[in-house]
Write a protein that holds these residues in place. Sequence first.
Motif, PDB file in Angstrom:
ATOM      1  N   LEU A 497       0.916  -1.237  -0.007  1.00  0.00           N
ATOM      2  CA  LEU A 497       0.057  -0.059   0.095  1.00  0.00           C
ATOM      3  C   LEU A 497       0.689   1.246   0.239  1.00  0.00           C
ATOM      4  CD1 LEU A 497      -2.686   1.783   0.425  1.00  0.00           C
ATOM      5  CD2 LEU A 497      -2.554   1.231   2.982  1.00  0.00           C
ATOM      6  N   GLU A 498       2.009   1.367   0.814  1.00  0.00           N
ATOM      7  CA  GLU A 498       2.741   2.412   0.953  1.00  0.00           C
ATOM      8  C   GLU A 498       3.644   2.617  -0.227  1.00  0.00           C
ATOM      9  OE1 GLU A 498       3.518   2.371   5.760  1.00  0.00           O
ATOM     10  OE2 GLU A 498       4.641   0.919   4.531  1.00  0.00           O
ATOM     11  N   ILE A 499       3.903   1.408  -1.053  1.00  0.00           N
ATOM     12  CA  ILE A 499       4.670   1.473  -2.141  1.00  0.00           C
ATOM     13  C   ILE A 499       3.842   2.129  -3.263  1.00  0.00           C
ATOM     14  CG2 ILE A 499       6.102   0.385  -3.903  1.00  0.00           C
ATOM     15  CD1 ILE A 499       7.039  -1.523  -1.629  1.00  0.00           C
ATOM     16  N   ASN A 500       2.629   1.728  -3.408  1.00  0.00           N
ATOM     17  CA  ASN A 500       1.569   2.168  -4.345  1.00  0.00           C
ATOM     18  C   ASN A 500       1.133   3.617  -3.972  1.00  0.00           C
ATOM     19  OD1 ASN A 500       1.512  -0.294  -5.654  1.00  0.00           O
ATOM     20  ND2 ASN A 500      -0.384  -0.961  -4.806  1.00  0.00           N
ATOM     21  N   GLN A 501       1.189   3.971  -2.897  1.00  0.00           N
ATOM     22  CA  GLN A 501       0.823   5.374  -2.801  1.00  0.00           C
ATOM     23  C   GLN A 501       2.127   6.377  -3.041  1.00  0.00           C
ATOM     24  OE1 GLN A 501       0.271   5.209   1.630  1.00  0.00           O
ATOM     25  NE2 GLN A 501      -1.879   5.411   1.205  1.00  0.00           N
ATOM     26  N   ALA A 502       3.275   5.776  -3.025  1.00  0.00           N
ATOM     27  CA  ALA A 502       4.543   6.641  -3.397  1.00  0.00           C
ATOM     28  C   ALA A 502       4.587   6.859  -4.963  1.00  0.00           C
ATOM     29  CB  ALA A 502       5.616   5.985  -3.084  1.00  0.00           C
ATOM     30  N   PHE A 503       4.126   5.810  -5.696  1.00  0.00           N
ATOM     31  CA  PHE A 503       4.169   5.769  -7.054  1.00  0.00           C
ATOM     32  C   PHE A 503       2.826   6.513  -7.735  1.00  0.00           C
ATOM     33  CE2 PHE A 503       7.121   2.332  -7.496  1.00  0.00           C
ATOM     34  CZ  PHE A 503       8.088   2.770  -8.476  1.00  0.00           C
ATOM     35  N   ALA A 504       1.621   6.586  -6.714  1.00  0.00           N
ATOM     36  CA  ALA A 504       0.415   7.119  -7.162  1.00  0.00           C
ATOM     37  C   ALA A 504       0.561   8.494  -7.435  1.00  0.00           C
ATOM     38  CB  ALA A 504      -0.761   6.966  -5.996  1.00  0.00           C
ATOM     39  N   LYS A 505       1.539   9.226  -7.027  1.00  0.00           N
ATOM     40  CA  LYS A 505       1.819  10.754  -7.447  1.00  0.00           C
ATOM     41  C   LYS A 505       2.127  10.770  -8.895  1.00  0.00           C
ATOM     42  CE  LYS A 505       3.692  11.625  -3.039  1.00  0.00           C
ATOM     43  NZ  LYS A 505       4.706  11.914  -2.004  1.00  0.00           N
ATOM     44  N   ARG A 506       2.386   9.890  -9.468  1.00  0.00           N
ATOM     45  CA  ARG A 506       2.682   9.984 -10.715  1.00  0.00           C
ATOM     46  C   ARG A 506       1.690   9.289 -11.817  1.00  0.00           C
ATOM     47  NH1 ARG A 506       7.536  11.742 -11.661  1.00  0.00           N
ATOM     48  NH2 ARG A 506       9.087  11.979  -9.980  1.00  0.00           N
ATOM     49  N   ASN A 507       0.767   8.472 -11.186  1.00  0.00           N
ATOM     50  CA  ASN A 507      -0.144   7.729 -11.872  1.00  0.00           C
ATOM     51  C   ASN A 507      -1.558   8.463 -11.956  1.00  0.00           C
ATOM     52  OD1 ASN A 507       1.307   5.564 -12.529  1.00  0.00           O
ATOM     53  ND2 ASN A 507       0.907   4.659 -10.419  1.00  0.00           N
ATOM     54  N   LYS A 508      -1.921   8.794 -13.069  1.00  0.00           N
ATOM     55  CA  LYS A 508      -3.089   9.618 -13.152  1.00  0.00           C
ATOM     56  C   LYS A 508      -4.481   9.192 -12.802  1.00  0.00           C
ATOM     57  CE  LYS A 508      -1.224  12.513 -16.976  1.00  0.00           C
ATOM     58  NZ  LYS A 508      -1.463  12.891 -18.409  1.00  0.00           N
ATOM     59  N   VAL A 509      -4.414   7.917 -12.788  1.00  0.00           N
ATOM     60  CA  VAL A 509      -5.813   7.071 -12.279  1.00  0.00           C
ATOM     61  C   VAL A 509      -5.277   5.898 -11.459  1.00  0.00           C
ATOM     62  CG1 VAL A 509      -7.698   5.939 -13.278  1.00  0.00           C
ATOM     63  CG2 VAL A 509      -6.603   7.456 -14.597  1.00  0.00           C
ATOM     64  N   PRO A 510      -4.901   6.273 -10.051  1.00  0.00           N
ATOM     65  CA  PRO A 510      -4.599   5.223  -9.249  1.00  0.00           C
ATOM     66  C   PRO A 510      -5.649   4.449  -8.644  1.00  0.00           C
ATOM     67  CG  PRO A 510      -4.511   7.292  -8.269  1.00  0.00           C
ATOM     68  CD  PRO A 510      -4.810   7.695  -9.688  1.00  0.00           C
ATOM     69  N   VAL A 511      -6.650   4.022  -9.588  1.00  0.00           N
ATOM     70  CA  VAL A 511      -7.666   3.068  -8.942  1.00  0.00           C
ATOM     71  C   VAL A 511      -7.554   2.202  -8.107  1.00  0.00           C
ATOM     72  CG1 VAL A 511      -9.927   1.693  -9.796  1.00  0.00           C
ATOM     73  CG2 VAL A 511      -8.975   3.337 -11.332  1.00  0.00           C
ATOM     74  N   GLU A 512      -6.496   1.426  -8.269  1.00  0.00           N
ATOM     75  CA  GLU A 512      -6.189   0.139  -7.056  1.00  0.00           C
ATOM     76  C   GLU A 512      -5.731   1.128  -5.868  1.00  0.00           C
ATOM     77  OE1 GLU A 512      -5.151  -2.939 -10.260  1.00  0.00           O
ATOM     78  OE2 GLU A 512      -3.949  -2.499  -8.852  1.00  0.00           O
ATOM     79  N   VAL A 513      -5.072   1.982  -6.134  1.00  0.00           N
ATOM     80  CA  VAL A 513      -4.750   2.945  -4.421  1.00  0.00           C
ATOM     81  C   VAL A 513      -5.674   3.480  -3.789  1.00  0.00           C
ATOM     82  CG1 VAL A 513      -3.335   4.708  -3.957  1.00  0.00           C
ATOM     83  CG2 VAL A 513      -2.285   3.143  -5.636  1.00  0.00           C
ATOM     84  N   ARG A 514      -6.497   3.835  -4.570  1.00  0.00           N
ATOM     85  CA  ARG A 514      -7.661   4.532  -3.868  1.00  0.00           C
ATOM     86  C   ARG A 514      -8.560   3.454  -2.991  1.00  0.00           C
ATOM     87  NH1 ARG A 514      -8.497   7.851  -8.632  1.00  0.00           N
ATOM     88  NH2 ARG A 514     -10.611   6.654  -9.124  1.00  0.00           N
ATOM     89  N   GLU A 515      -8.824   2.224  -3.797  1.00  0.00           N
ATOM     90  CA  GLU A 515      -9.536   1.191  -3.276  1.00  0.00           C
ATOM     91  C   GLU A 515      -8.842   0.762  -1.852  1.00  0.00           C
ATOM     92  OE1 GLU A 515     -11.396  -0.982  -7.259  1.00  0.00           O
ATOM     93  OE2 GLU A 515     -10.100  -1.800  -6.112  1.00  0.00           O
ATOM     94  N   MET A 516      -7.519   0.576  -2.039  1.00  0.00           N
ATOM     95  CA  MET A 516      -6.957   0.153  -1.047  1.00  0.00           C
ATOM     96  C   MET A 516      -6.762   1.117   0.263  1.00  0.00           C
ATOM     97  SD  MET A 516      -3.196  -1.768  -2.886  1.00  0.00           S
ATOM     98  CE  MET A 516      -2.989  -2.514  -1.290  1.00  0.00           C
TER      99      MET A 516
END
Length: 539
Positions: A497-516
């Motif tokens: 989750l924390e790793i995905n959040q770090a990358f989420a800043k660069r991903n325009k559509v962080p769907v899975e991150v929002r779900e997590m």
Amino acid sequence: EQGVGGAGCLHVGWLCSCGHVSSIPQPGPGRAGGGFLPLDWSVSLVVASFSGAFGSSFLYGYNLSVVNAPSMFIKKFYNETWERRYNHTMEEETLTILWTITVSIFAIGGLVGALIVTPAVKFFGRKFTLLLNNVFAVVAALLMAFSPLAGSFEMLIIGRFVMGIDAGISLSALPMYLSEISPKEIRGSLGQITAIFICVGVFAGQVLGLPEIFGKESMWPYLFGIIIVPSVIQVVILPFLPESPRYLLLEKHDTKAAEKAFQAFFGKSDVTCEIEDVLAESRVQRNVQMATILQLLRNRSVRWQIITIVITMACYQLCGLNAIWFYTNSIFGGAGVDQATIPYITLSTGGTEIVAAVFSGLVIERLGRRPLLIGGFGLMVAFFVVLTVSMTLQNRAGWIPYLSIFCILAIIASFCIGPGGIPFVLTGEFFQQSQRPAAFMIAGIVNWLSNFAVGLLFPYIQKGLQTYCFLVFAVVCAAGATYLFIVLPETKNKTLLEINQAFAKRNKVPVEVREMDQFSAERKSSRVSTNPEWALFGA
């Protein structure tokens, strides 16, 4: 402090991520504190990682170096076989083509292995894929070892191809298995086992290829037959160890077996927190099936993770280490080392690899992945530049060839400190369970295609640029270091989750991150309501 865990049992310790009060690790069999293992390294974890790596990444490293020492005898065998069949000597050009195929077909086999590893780990599991993979190793060893007896150089070439399949599978299945059986606190150190055993395999190939052992005309088939030994050791040990607990829980839905696996690998009886964390991921992915490569490539929420893995794996192969091996003998010869002594001096390169890889494994959880990876590529840039200068001017002064030798060892050490093993660790850390097999397949394809490209293009680069070819590799390393400096977050001790959040800043559509994130918030609220202690610590 004393507290009451969610299951109603009394623990002594601290609050863990699942809302239970985790007990303090106690000394015991296979657990830290007993005086023989560091914290978080259980006996099962150590045995699984070492036996898994010995029968997998060790063989990859061994087969990278094993063809060097007997090359002269193998070419002679090719000539004799050709003459016996066709009653005339083989042309030099034909011999060169056959030898090039013998060396490079290993990478083609690796690509095939990378393509079949995803369905294998889905169907058989991580551990049994490693076990079944030994069939390829044994078949390859028999083909290569008995090729002189059968008078067939085709058997040697086919054996190299089959051995490549073994390597392609193991270099994806092993890091996947290690990443899923290790606590996140030592995930990086355990992941470096892959790189360490690659280096040990390279060194073993150099040692066994010495004239006093198997490096003579009558003995070279034993260099290939001995491949059976690590495979047999793995087949004997690995069945007694558990399958990946994450695989058992998320893909086989076998909670009892997963609990036993967690207990064995983590060396403790209470694994409630670990199971809850994995089940949390399972609930997030309850409607998500195992991703295919195409689905993963289309998933914009992991776009930067995929790009990072592709670039890191490409740089892993294109950074110029193969060029270093090509020039080693000529550089040692230029320094005045006797030709008969060069094979023994070359052992220093294998020894340097092992020391640097072990050092990386010891410090990776302190320094992190990011500084080791970027620093490794950065140091390679500097030493490639110095090596280019020293190779160009090596006849100007007697001490310059020794500077070239130092640069060779420094480049090898720089590679093994970071780029040599961390890419495999990152692939296991970046993706959730349903995406991980496809991610390792992508990484494997890039790895083996880049390996094949180096083998195909390097002779032309070397012929055209001579010693200035090192500047090409310096540019590759510099580009890789720059990209990683800008994009790569630190993953040390971080959850998915924390790793995905770090990358989420660069991903325009962080769907899975929002779900997590949403699920994490629900869990957090639930913790506070069921465990008042969480309110004191702000959850």
